[in-house]
Design an enzyme around this catalytic site. Sequence first.
Site, PDB file in Angstrom:
ATOM      1  N   ASP A 328      20.699 -14.200   3.498  1.00 16.32           N
ATOM      2  CA  ASP A 328      20.886 -13.202   4.551  1.00 16.32           C
ATOM      3  C   ASP A 328      22.154 -12.390   4.352  1.00 16.32           C
ATOM      4  O   ASP A 328      22.698 -11.845   5.319  1.00 16.32           O
ATOM      5  CB  ASP A 328      20.923 -13.890   5.923  1.00 16.32           C
ATOM      6  CG  ASP A 328      19.703 -14.744   6.165  1.00 16.32           C
ATOM      7  OD1 ASP A 328      18.598 -14.263   5.895  1.00 16.32           O
ATOM      8  OD2 ASP A 328      19.850 -15.891   6.615  1.00 16.32           O
ATOM      9  N   GLY A 329      22.638 -12.315   3.154  1.00 16.67           N
ATOM     10  CA  GLY A 329      23.852 -11.568   2.863  1.00 16.67           C
ATOM     11  C   GLY A 329      24.637 -12.262   1.773  1.00 16.67           C
ATOM     12  O   GLY A 329      24.308 -13.378   1.348  1.00 16.67           O
ATOM     13  N   THR A 353      26.640  -8.781   5.467  1.00 14.25           N
ATOM     14  CA  THR A 353      25.999  -9.802   6.288  1.00 14.25           C
ATOM     15  C   THR A 353      24.908  -9.140   7.109  1.00 14.25           C
ATOM     16  O   THR A 353      25.085  -8.013   7.584  1.00 14.25           O
ATOM     17  CB  THR A 353      27.002 -10.511   7.209  1.00 14.25           C
ATOM     18  OG1 THR A 353      26.313 -11.490   7.976  1.00 14.25           O
ATOM     19  CG2 THR A 353      27.716  -9.543   8.123  1.00 14.25           C
ATOM     20  N   ARG A 354      23.774  -9.835   7.248  1.00 12.35           N
ATOM     21  CA  ARG A 354      22.621  -9.223   7.895  1.00 12.35           C
ATOM     22  C   ARG A 354      22.386  -9.727   9.311  1.00 12.35           C
ATOM     23  O   ARG A 354      21.722  -9.061  10.100  1.00 12.35           O
ATOM     24  CB  ARG A 354      21.364  -9.454   7.048  1.00 12.35           C
ATOM     25  CG  ARG A 354      21.461  -8.818   5.669  1.00 12.35           C
ATOM     26  CD  ARG A 354      20.146  -8.925   4.910  1.00 12.35           C
ATOM     27  NE  ARG A 354      20.271  -8.302   3.612  1.00 12.35           N
ATOM     28  CZ  ARG A 354      20.529  -8.958   2.484  1.00 12.35           C
ATOM     29  NH1 ARG A 354      20.667 -10.267   2.523  1.00 12.35           N
ATOM     30  NH2 ARG A 354      20.632  -8.323   1.340  1.00 12.35           N
ATOM     31  N   VAL A 355      22.890 -10.908   9.647  1.00 21.29           N
ATOM     32  CA  VAL A 355      22.644 -11.452  10.982  1.00 21.29           C
ATOM     33  C   VAL A 355      23.907 -11.959  11.661  1.00 21.29           C
ATOM     34  O   VAL A 355      23.905 -12.195  12.857  1.00 21.29           O
ATOM     35  CB  VAL A 355      21.616 -12.610  10.925  1.00 21.29           C
ATOM     36  CG1 VAL A 355      20.273 -12.117  10.455  1.00 21.29           C
ATOM     37  CG2 VAL A 355      22.111 -13.733  10.036  1.00 21.29           C
TER      38      VAL A 355
END
Length: 477
Positions: A328-329, A353-355
């Site tokens: 997720d990153g 970072t995605r979340v």
Amino acid sequence: MVTIEKNILIYGVIISTGYGVVTLEGLLIAFISEVFTTQSFSIGLVVNLYQNDTMNLLIGALLLNPENPLDQGSTVHALSSLATITLGDCAIASILDPVGNVIFNSGRINMQYPWAIESPAPGIIDRQSVSEALQTGLIAIDSSIPIGCGQRELIVGDRQTGKTSISIDSILNQKYSTIFTVYTSLGQSSSSILQVFLSLVQKDAIFYLSMLMATASSSAVHQYLCAYSGAALSEFFVITGELPSLLILDDLSRHACAYREIYLLLRRPAGREAYPGEIFFVHSRLLERSAKLSYNLGGGSLTCFPVIETLAGDVSGYISTNIISITDGQIALSADLFLSGILPAIDVGLSVTRVGSIGQWYGMKYVAGFYKLELAQFVELQSFSQFASDLGQESKNRLTKGLRLVEILKQSSRSPISLTRQVGILSLANQKLLKALAIKDVDLFLNLYLDIPSWTLLLIPPNLVAKSIVCCVFKAN
């Protein structure tokens, strides 16, 4: 007659042997991850089912204790069970090997719960969205690349650029939290593992930690299984203890090399860069076990930090791109920044970072929302200014502000900073107060600010404290 047919189904014969791997014939009802035993008390694990040219069923298997000698023609007995390790409270503050044997014990002895090494990842219904931040103690990460509980964040960089240091700082920052940490060492030297363990002992950080190790001298089978055993150990405390857990896989590039060795020993055809074609599935089924569980399952979370070592900063390698597409990153480390003294050497242009920003504290969002953009613009302006003979005053001011921000984000190893102190530092950096300081004095200012007790900041406004520190810096010069 029924007994004879049953024996045919659960017994097999070894037709070839290799270093840590065997090829079997028989075991007609074998399945993947099934455990079997031999006459010499060796334990094996089924990993491959295929047919030869004569359409006979052949089985590729791994030996979990390859030190016991085996010969062709030896019989094996299937146990009709999955591979498990025995876990318990003894795993806390201990060092284990990939099959669950205790290397260093903290004093507890209750190892009584068998747990499957490989288990399916939680389904969509069993998960919930990431809503809680995991603090690493590194101001450069918590402000610009925040990480959430249940996230998979890749740490990628060249050799000796600080990948393990980020992991250790993240472990040290969980000292007074409820997050249980599992550090998995794959293919590293024994001296490096001992150095990491002793550094954690000195900081009293082993009482919420478990270590699994498969050294460089271990077999490829142990290096391959160690990552899955670490995930199983983390899941044990997430599900039974309903705790948030942090799993560090250091590193998956050696894990991929170990699996490639196993694949070639099993005489299977190789794919791109001699890696097996299923290497993506090997890593995806490992990393997909990270999740933020629903409250029906206890609400625990498993956060994963896989580590990948690159060559000459090439993040477009085969294994690197595979892991990037799964996670997720990523936190990308730059060798040039490391050599120039910027620690941690995080490349803000490649890091993402995605979340994690969903669970970031609103106070941190307020003071650090624009720093990543400013750093990216500073890097571009700095590279442009090398070829410009004369710069305007506005460009010079932006360069000076960027250099001061880089000095603020510098942080020595083994010294994590709490969230409140991080917010205080970033809020002061956005004020005109630090403009009076020379860039070389910013580090002295930060050290003096961090030495002030936390209760002092509750009684005295931070601005007055910062002004007094600036006066002390001027007097020191």
